[in-house]
Design a protein around this motif. Sequence first.
Motif, mmCIF file in Angstrom:
data_model
loop_
_atom_site.group_PDB
_atom_site.id
_atom_site.type_symbol
_atom_site.label_atom_id
_atom_site.label_comp_id
_atom_site.label_asym_id
_atom_site.label_seq_id
_atom_site.Cartn_x
_atom_site.Cartn_y
_atom_site.Cartn_z
ATOM 1 N N HIS A 1 0.828 -1.203 0.000
ATOM 2 C CA HIS A 1 0.000 0.000 0.000
ATOM 3 C C HIS A 1 0.867 1.261 0.000
ATOM 4 O O HIS A 1 0.572 2.230 -0.697
ATOM 5 N N GLN A 2 1.920 1.229 0.794
ATOM 6 C CA GLN A 2 2.777 2.410 0.903
ATOM 7 C C GLN A 2 3.450 2.714 -0.433
ATOM 8 O O GLN A 2 3.583 3.876 -0.831
ATOM 9 N N ILE A 3 3.885 1.695 -1.153
ATOM 10 C CA ILE A 3 4.531 1.890 -2.456
ATOM 11 C C ILE A 3 3.546 2.504 -3.447
ATOM 12 O O ILE A 3 3.868 3.460 -4.163
ATOM 13 N N LEU A 4 2.318 1.963 -3.490
ATOM 14 C CA LEU A 4 1.319 2.482 -4.415
ATOM 15 C C LEU A 4 0.997 3.941 -4.103
ATOM 16 O O LEU A 4 0.930 4.785 -4.999
ATOM 17 N N PHE A 5 0.810 4.233 -2.833
ATOM 18 C CA PHE A 5 0.466 5.606 -2.475
ATOM 19 C C PHE A 5 1.619 6.564 -2.751
ATOM 20 O O PHE A 5 1.412 7.683 -3.222
ATOM 21 N N ALA A 6 2.842 6.126 -2.458
ATOM 22 C CA ALA A 6 3.998 6.986 -2.715
ATOM 23 C C ALA A 6 4.088 7.332 -4.197
ATOM 24 O O ALA A 6 4.427 8.466 -4.564
ATOM 25 N N ALA A 7 3.784 6.365 -5.059
ATOM 26 C CA ALA A 7 3.829 6.613 -6.497
ATOM 27 C C ALA A 7 2.782 7.642 -6.903
ATOM 28 O O ALA A 7 3.052 8.550 -7.705
ATOM 29 N N VAL A 8 1.577 7.517 -6.335
ATOM 30 C CA VAL A 8 0.511 8.471 -6.668
ATOM 31 C C VAL A 8 0.851 9.851 -6.134
ATOM 32 O O VAL A 8 0.707 10.866 -6.823
ATOM 33 N N LYS A 9 1.334 9.911 -4.894
ATOM 34 C CA LYS A 9 1.632 11.198 -4.272
ATOM 35 C C LYS A 9 2.756 11.926 -4.998
ATOM 36 O O LYS A 9 2.726 13.155 -5.154
ATOM 37 N N ALA A 10 3.761 11.179 -5.464
ATOM 38 C CA ALA A 10 4.890 11.792 -6.168
ATOM 39 C C ALA A 10 4.601 12.012 -7.648
ATOM 40 O O ALA A 10 5.446 12.527 -8.372
ATOM 41 N N ASP A 11 3.389 11.609 -8.094
ATOM 42 C CA ASP A 11 3.032 11.685 -9.515
ATOM 43 C C ASP A 11 4.039 10.916 -10.361
ATOM 44 O O ASP A 11 4.466 11.370 -11.430
ATOM 45 N N ALA A 12 4.418 9.740 -9.862
ATOM 46 C CA ALA A 12 5.365 8.894 -10.580
ATOM 47 C C ALA A 12 4.652 8.176 -11.721
ATOM 48 O O ALA A 12 3.488 7.787 -11.594
ATOM 49 N N SER A 13 5.351 7.996 -12.814
ATOM 50 C CA SER A 13 4.771 7.268 -13.948
ATOM 51 C C SER A 13 4.998 5.769 -13.817
ATOM 52 O O SER A 13 4.196 4.976 -14.328
ATOM 53 N N ASP A 14 6.088 5.368 -13.132
ATOM 54 C CA ASP A 14 6.429 3.954 -13.025
ATOM 55 C C ASP A 14 7.039 3.669 -11.657
ATOM 56 O O ASP A 14 7.667 4.538 -11.043
ATOM 57 N N VAL A 15 6.869 2.417 -11.216
ATOM 58 C CA VAL A 15 7.522 1.916 -10.014
ATOM 59 C C VAL A 15 8.329 0.688 -10.411
ATOM 60 O O VAL A 15 7.798 -0.230 -11.036
ATOM 61 N N VAL B 1 13.477 -0.512 -4.507
ATOM 62 C CA VAL B 1 12.267 0.091 -5.060
ATOM 63 C C VAL B 1 12.617 1.494 -5.543
ATOM 64 O O VAL B 1 13.148 2.309 -4.775
ATOM 65 N N ARG B 2 12.317 1.758 -6.816
ATOM 66 C CA ARG B 2 12.594 3.077 -7.385
ATOM 67 C C ARG B 2 11.340 3.629 -8.053
ATOM 68 O O ARG B 2 10.517 2.874 -8.583
ATOM 69 N N LEU B 3 11.196 4.947 -8.032
ATOM 70 C CA LEU B 3 10.082 5.642 -8.667
ATOM 71 C C LEU B 3 10.609 6.472 -9.829
ATOM 72 O O LEU B 3 11.655 7.117 -9.709
ATOM 73 N N ARG B 4 9.869 6.456 -10.933
ATOM 74 C CA ARG B 4 10.229 7.341 -12.054
ATOM 75 C C ARG B 4 9.388 8.607 -11.942
ATOM 76 O O ARG B 4 8.178 8.589 -12.181
ATOM 77 N N VAL B 5 10.048 9.692 -11.582
ATOM 78 C CA VAL B 5 9.393 10.984 -11.400
ATOM 79 C C VAL B 5 10.014 11.982 -12.371
ATOM 80 O O VAL B 5 11.239 12.103 -12.436
ATOM 81 N N ASP B 6 9.165 12.677 -13.118
ATOM 82 C CA ASP B 6 9.652 13.633 -14.125
ATOM 83 C C ASP B 6 10.617 12.969 -15.094
ATOM 84 O O ASP B 6 11.614 13.569 -15.525
ATOM 85 N N ARG C 1 11.678 20.413 -11.016
ATOM 86 C CA ARG C 1 10.355 20.052 -10.519
ATOM 87 C C ARG C 1 9.339 20.245 -11.632
ATOM 88 O O ARG C 1 9.107 21.359 -12.083
ATOM 89 N N GLY C 2 8.723 19.148 -12.063
ATOM 90 C CA GLY C 2 7.775 19.197 -13.164
ATOM 91 C C GLY C 2 8.482 19.121 -14.506
ATOM 92 O O GLY C 2 9.720 19.128 -14.593
ATOM 93 N N ARG C 3 7.666 19.055 -15.567
ATOM 94 C CA ARG C 3 8.226 18.986 -16.914
ATOM 95 C C ARG C 3 7.446 19.883 -17.868
ATOM 96 O O ARG C 3 6.292 20.221 -17.630
ATOM 97 N N VAL C 4 8.083 20.239 -18.945
ATOM 98 C CA VAL C 4 7.474 21.072 -19.970
ATOM 99 C C VAL C 4 7.734 20.436 -21.325
ATOM 100 O O VAL C 4 8.773 19.786 -21.527
ATOM 101 N N GLY C 5 6.808 20.614 -22.237
ATOM 102 C CA GLY C 5 6.968 20.039 -23.566
ATOM 103 C C GLY C 5 7.850 20.883 -24.467
ATOM 104 O O GLY C 5 7.864 22.116 -24.390
#
Length: 574
Positions: free
Chosen positions: A187-201, A212-217, A495-499
């Motif tokens: 549960h903690q891994i799933l929530f951390a991914a959502v909270k960090a707006d991660a695309s992949d775990v 365990v690694r999160l792909r953020v930005d 922090r964040g991304r731009v196209g």
Amino acid sequence: MRMPLSMSKELERTGHPAGFAHGELDLLTASAKARNVALWHVLTVERRLPEDVVASALSESLGFSRVRLDAGQVQPEALKLLPPPVARKYVCLPLELTDRKLVLAMANPQDIHAIDAVQSVTDRRVHPVVATRREILKGIDRHYAQISTAPRVFAETDLAPADEAIDLDRDEASQPAEAAAIVAVCHQILFAAVKADASDVHIEPGPTGVRVRLRVDGMLRDYLDLPVWMQRQLLSRIKVLASLDIAQQRLPQDGRIKARSRDGAIDVRVSTLPTQYGEKIVLRVLGSSAAPSLLDLGLSDTQLAVVDEALHQPQGLLLVTGPTGSGKSTTLYSMLTRRQAPDVNVVTVEDPIERRLPGITQSQVNDKAGTTFAKYLRAILRQDPDVIMIGEVRDLESAEIAFQAALTGHLVLTTLHTNGTLEALDRLLDIGVRPLMITSVTNLVVAQRLARLVCPHCRVRYQPSPAAVEKLGLDPHGEFTRGRGCPSCSQTGYRGRVGIFELLRLTTRLKELIRGGAGEAELRAAATADGMQWLSDDAASKIRQGLTTVEEVLRVVRIDGAGPSLRAIAHRRG
């Protein structure tokens, strides 16, 4: 302060910790200080001393209390302050809470990053004491399981099953302590991914534990280290939730987990891959946030006007292209939101549905059931659509149906995996689409990349390397901005991304060249003469605006061959 744990008597009896000759520890301490390295590093990495010896030495030299975690009890109130993933990441265990002070057992009490992280999470001043790494990890496994962390974590995350078939919140009352800990970690891994707006775990087994690694930005970052004993149980838990075969460990498998959070429905794609140390799991998190507005993607005013014009044509094809992870699907969803209206029937066919858009009919292909893109497209054409979104053109069959739909009065939006706009045209020709069909219905081709934004909280001026500036054709005396690194951006400076975008409209001249079989070089020269802005141009503009950095652009945009030389353009304009 009264300590609830027994203290070591080693120093009182001998005057120096076991394993050291008289004065030897003083020399090692002085050497570490002179080289500006932690004494813990010298003892563990360079000298490779046993953990007990290291703990006693740190206590003697640095003045920290040495505790034995096999004895005494850990206060549950202290444990509740620090989430298990943080405790495991920094190998520390809360022992006692008094007023605003948290007694923390640490293998390396000189780890300033760990102390800062714990103080930030708990809002308590940390008082470090020394224990061995083995003792701390055993204590984490034992004590966090005993206080039944899973219900607490679930209450904080507000994760819940999307349907009754998959129960993410099973009652732990009847489960062993270890099973409860596995549910809590999942549960903690799933929530951390959502909270960090991660695309992949990424859950990666290794010889000594699970990483365990999160792909953020777009970048992977470490999140959690788990003990070896959790590997198989965590894998089984995820397989159960994704309806995969638990017994099958030699072949890759794909599944899906459905859940919900405060932000709405979450669809998690699960992929397993057998590796040397066990099965690796990658979770792709979909649908955890709403599609951004087209205004927020990073399009300039001129580019936005061009896209708007193409979107509001009664028919034709709008193609978005770029490599995997460049944000093509997000751009399509933003375009659909922009085009949506009460008098417009919008239908999509996707694999998978990444975001759920209210008021839009979305369908998902299922190759195993025989419902392919081509079959869905034929059915959609009988559903009286005005706008059709196709997740991806994969082959000649789906391409021909898409182009035929665009030719017969529908606006079609789709994606293609290529690096640029001209390469997209080459790809369509390669799979067999006729040049006349391409030139007849294509309204606009968009190529894009995603670059990380400079963190707004720690931005500073800097001077990038002259070679990088020259490669991009930028003014070497211009102002450049980067992030210094702060808690808001997890010390990354971004922090964040731009196209970054490249828009190709098929002018009369370009259509003639395509039908005549012209090569990429000739097409590129004609597009440049028509005022085409390439990826490198847009990237340079965003650097000048202070949105991103030279280094980030060079990471995501291929400059050689991506467009005309910026220096040549500047020379012509000069």
